[in-house]
Design a protein around this motif. Structure first.
Motif, PDB file in Angstrom:
ATOM      1  N   ARG A   1      -6.166  -5.724  -4.042  1.00 14.59           N
ATOM      2  CA  ARG A   1      -6.238  -6.633  -5.190  1.00 14.59           C
ATOM      3  C   ARG A   1      -5.726  -8.002  -4.760  1.00 14.59           C
ATOM      4  NH1 ARG A   1      -8.916  -3.121  -6.474  1.00 14.59           N
ATOM      5  NH2 ARG A   1      -8.692  -1.651  -8.162  1.00 14.59           N
ATOM      6  N   ASN A   2      -6.311  -9.058  -5.327  1.00 12.35           N
ATOM      7  CA  ASN A   2      -5.836 -10.431  -5.097  1.00 12.35           C
ATOM      8  C   ASN A   2      -4.666 -10.696  -6.043  1.00 12.35           C
ATOM      9  OD1 ASN A   2      -7.855 -11.003  -3.231  1.00 12.35           O
ATOM     10  ND2 ASN A   2      -9.289 -11.614  -4.813  1.00 12.35           N
ATOM     11  N   THR A   3      -3.491 -10.245  -5.671  1.00  9.00           N
ATOM     12  CA  THR A   3      -2.309 -10.360  -6.526  1.00  9.00           C
ATOM     13  C   THR A   3      -1.491 -11.601  -6.150  1.00  9.00           C
ATOM     14  OG1 THR A   3      -0.931  -9.091  -5.003  1.00  9.00           O
ATOM     15  CG2 THR A   3      -2.162  -7.837  -6.685  1.00  9.00           C
TER      16      THR A   3
ATOM     17  N   GLN B   1       5.634  -4.754   0.690  1.00 11.72           N
ATOM     18  CA  GLN B   1       5.924  -5.747   1.734  1.00 11.72           C
ATOM     19  C   GLN B   1       4.651  -5.967   2.547  1.00 11.72           C
ATOM     20  OE1 GLN B   1       8.876  -7.303   2.150  1.00 11.72           O
ATOM     21  NE2 GLN B   1       8.214  -8.464   3.925  1.00 11.72           N
ATOM     22  N   ILE B   2       4.055  -7.155   2.431  1.00 10.67           N
ATOM     23  CA  ILE B   2       2.824  -7.466   3.147  1.00 10.67           C
ATOM     24  C   ILE B   2       3.178  -8.144   4.462  1.00 10.67           C
ATOM     25  CG2 ILE B   2       0.688  -8.815   3.129  1.00 10.67           C
ATOM     26  CD1 ILE B   2       0.729  -8.583   0.059  1.00 10.67           C
ATOM     27  N   GLY B   3       2.583  -7.658   5.534  1.00 11.56           N
ATOM     28  CA  GLY B   3       2.738  -8.265   6.850  1.00 11.56           C
ATOM     29  C   GLY B   3       1.362  -8.465   7.472  1.00 11.56           C
ATOM     30  N   ARG B   4       1.321  -9.104   8.623  1.00  9.53           N
ATOM     31  CA  ARG B   4       0.040  -9.352   9.287  1.00  9.53           C
ATOM     32  C   ARG B   4      -0.682  -8.054   9.642  1.00  9.53           C
ATOM     33  NH1 ARG B   4      -1.689 -14.162  10.777  1.00  9.53           N
ATOM     34  NH2 ARG B   4      -2.830 -13.255  12.533  1.00  9.53           N
ATOM     35  N   GLY B   5       0.047  -6.974   9.812  1.00 10.29           N
ATOM     36  CA  GLY B   5      -0.560  -5.699  10.160  1.00 10.29           C
ATOM     37  C   GLY B   5      -0.944  -4.835   8.979  1.00 10.29           C
ATOM     38  N   THR B   6      -0.682  -5.293   7.752  1.00  8.30           N
ATOM     39  CA  THR B   6      -1.022  -4.513   6.564  1.00  8.30           C
ATOM     40  C   THR B   6      -2.533  -4.347   6.477  1.00  8.30           C
ATOM     41  OG1 THR B   6       0.918  -5.367   5.390  1.00  8.30           O
ATOM     42  CG2 THR B   6      -0.831  -4.402   4.043  1.00  8.30           C
ATOM     43  N   LEU B   7      -2.979  -3.099   6.386  1.00  9.85           N
ATOM     44  CA  LEU B   7      -4.409  -2.803   6.322  1.00  9.85           C
ATOM     45  C   LEU B   7      -4.960  -3.031   4.922  1.00  9.85           C
ATOM     46  CD1 LEU B   7      -4.503   0.490   8.401  1.00  9.85           C
ATOM     47  CD2 LEU B   7      -5.250  -1.776   9.135  1.00  9.85           C
ATOM     48  N   ILE B   8      -6.160  -3.599   4.851  1.00  8.14           N
ATOM     49  CA  ILE B   8      -6.865  -3.733   3.577  1.00  8.14           C
ATOM     50  C   ILE B   8      -7.424  -2.355   3.238  1.00  8.14           C
ATOM     51  CG2 ILE B   8      -8.772  -4.874   2.368  1.00  8.14           C
ATOM     52  CD1 ILE B   8      -6.635  -6.849   3.286  1.00  8.14           C
ATOM     53  N   ASP B   9      -7.056  -1.828   2.082  1.00  6.75           N
ATOM     54  CA  ASP B   9      -7.551  -0.514   1.673  1.00  6.75           C
ATOM     55  C   ASP B   9      -8.475  -0.660   0.471  1.00  6.75           C
ATOM     56  OD1 ASP B   9      -5.898  -0.837  -0.539  1.00  6.75           O
ATOM     57  OD2 ASP B   9      -4.418   0.629   0.112  1.00  6.75           O
ATOM     58  N   ALA B  10      -9.000   0.467   0.010  1.00  2.31           N
ATOM     59  CA  ALA B  10      -9.935   0.459  -1.116  1.00  2.31           C
ATOM     60  C   ALA B  10      -9.289  -0.051  -2.403  1.00  2.31           C
ATOM     61  CB  ALA B  10     -10.503   1.861  -1.335  1.00  2.31           C
ATOM     62  N   GLY B  11      -7.965   0.005  -2.481  1.00  2.00           N
ATOM     63  CA  GLY B  11      -7.259  -0.455  -3.668  1.00  2.00           C
ATOM     64  C   GLY B  11      -6.836  -1.912  -3.612  1.00  2.00           C
TER      65      GLY B  11
ATOM     66  N   HIS C   1      -2.546   4.649  -1.468  1.00  2.00           N
ATOM     67  CA  HIS C   1      -2.894   3.231  -1.482  1.00  2.00           C
ATOM     68  C   HIS C   1      -1.645   2.356  -1.387  1.00  2.00           C
ATOM     69  CE1 HIS C   1      -7.129   3.719  -2.291  1.00  2.00           C
ATOM     70  NE2 HIS C   1      -6.839   4.617  -3.220  1.00  2.00           N
ATOM     71  N   PHE C   2      -1.831   1.187  -0.808  1.00  2.00           N
ATOM     72  CA  PHE C   2      -0.762   0.206  -0.689  1.00  2.00           C
ATOM     73  C   PHE C   2      -0.501  -0.431  -2.054  1.00  2.00           C
ATOM     74  CE2 PHE C   2       0.759  -4.101   0.251  1.00  2.00           C
ATOM     75  CZ  PHE C   2       1.820  -3.808   1.083  1.00  2.00           C
ATOM     76  N   ASP C   3       0.757  -0.777  -2.347  1.00  2.00           N
ATOM     77  CA  ASP C   3       1.117  -1.452  -3.598  1.00  2.00           C
ATOM     78  C   ASP C   3       0.950  -2.959  -3.400  1.00  2.00           C
ATOM     79  OD1 ASP C   3       2.209  -2.533  -5.892  1.00  2.00           O
ATOM     80  OD2 ASP C   3       4.223  -1.746  -5.541  1.00  2.00           O
ATOM     81  N   TRP C   4      -0.208  -3.492  -3.800  1.00  2.00           N
ATOM     82  CA  TRP C   4      -0.504  -4.916  -3.600  1.00  2.00           C
ATOM     83  C   TRP C   4       0.323  -5.811  -4.507  1.00  2.00           C
ATOM     84  CZ3 TRP C   4      -2.661  -6.062   0.707  1.00  2.00           C
ATOM     85  CH2 TRP C   4      -3.461  -5.110   1.345  1.00  2.00           C
ATOM     86  N   HIS C   5       0.919  -5.256  -5.540  1.00  2.00           N
ATOM     87  CA  HIS C   5       1.754  -6.054  -6.441  1.00  2.00           C
ATOM     88  C   HIS C   5       3.179  -6.221  -5.918  1.00  2.00           C
ATOM     89  CE1 HIS C   5      -1.171  -6.429  -9.658  1.00  2.00           C
ATOM     90  NE2 HIS C   5      -1.513  -5.182  -9.386  1.00  2.00           N
TER      91      HIS C   5
ATOM     92  N   THR D   1      -7.016  -6.336   8.686  1.00  2.00           N
ATOM     93  CA  THR D   1      -5.605  -6.450   8.336  1.00  2.00           C
ATOM     94  C   THR D   1      -5.399  -7.766   7.592  1.00  2.00           C
ATOM     95  OG1 THR D   1      -4.983  -7.649  10.339  1.00  2.00           O
ATOM     96  CG2 THR D   1      -4.928  -5.209  10.447  1.00  2.00           C
ATOM     97  N   MET D   2      -4.221  -7.928   7.011  1.00  2.00           N
ATOM     98  CA  MET D   2      -3.912  -9.190   6.344  1.00  2.00           C
ATOM     99  C   MET D   2      -3.822 -10.333   7.356  1.00  2.00           C
ATOM    100  SD  MET D   2      -4.085  -8.855   3.147  1.00  2.00           S
ATOM    101  CE  MET D   2      -3.320 -10.399   2.627  1.00  2.00           C
ATOM    102  N   GLY D   3      -3.478 -10.031   8.590  1.00  2.00           N
ATOM    103  CA  GLY D   3      -3.505 -11.048   9.635  1.00  2.00           C
ATOM    104  C   GLY D   3      -4.922 -11.538   9.886  1.00  2.00           C
ATOM    105  N   ASP D   4      -5.891 -10.616   9.882  1.00  2.00           N
ATOM    106  CA  ASP D   4      -7.297 -10.999  10.016  1.00  2.00           C
ATOM    107  C   ASP D   4      -7.721 -11.912   8.868  1.00  2.00           C
ATOM    108  OD1 ASP D   4      -7.574  -9.305  12.269  1.00  2.00           O
ATOM    109  OD2 ASP D   4      -8.210  -7.620  11.006  1.00  2.00           O
ATOM    110  N   VAL D   5      -7.256 -11.592   7.660  1.00  2.00           N
ATOM    111  CA  VAL D   5      -7.597 -12.381   6.472  1.00  2.00           C
ATOM    112  C   VAL D   5      -7.049 -13.801   6.618  1.00  2.00           C
ATOM    113  CG1 VAL D   5      -7.219 -12.595   3.978  1.00  2.00           C
ATOM    114  CG2 VAL D   5      -7.793 -10.368   4.972  1.00  2.00           C
TER     115      VAL D   5
END
Length: 68
Positions: free
Chosen positions: A21-23, A9-19, A2-6, A55-59
């Motif tokens: 969180r709105n951090t 490094q978040i970029g536009r291509g970062t995939l939303i995974d099951a983990g 899982h990605f560390d949402w806390h 992705t975070m870009g989609d968001v």
């Protein structure tokens, strides 16, 4: 793994995974992408967590589309 949402490094291509969180890290990314008017609401959070591959870009693009 899982990605560390806390602290990751978040970029536009970062995939939303099951983990996902709105951090504070996510909020900082979306403020940078969407501007100072960005805020979460229940409908938007439900859209993010709907299980559709995004992705975070989609968001960021969806928030901007909803708030034009």
């Amino acid at each position: 793994m899982h990605f560390d949402w806390h602290g990751g490094q978040i970029g536009r291509g970062t995939l939303i995974d099951a983990g996902y969180r709105n951090t504070q890290n996510v909020r900082r990314f979306l403020l940078a992408q969407c501007g100072p008017a960005f805020k979460f609401d229940r409908d938007f959070m439900a859209w993010i967590r709907s299980g559709v591959a995004r992705t975070m870009g989609d968001v960021a693009d969806e928030w901007l589309r909803r708030h034009r």
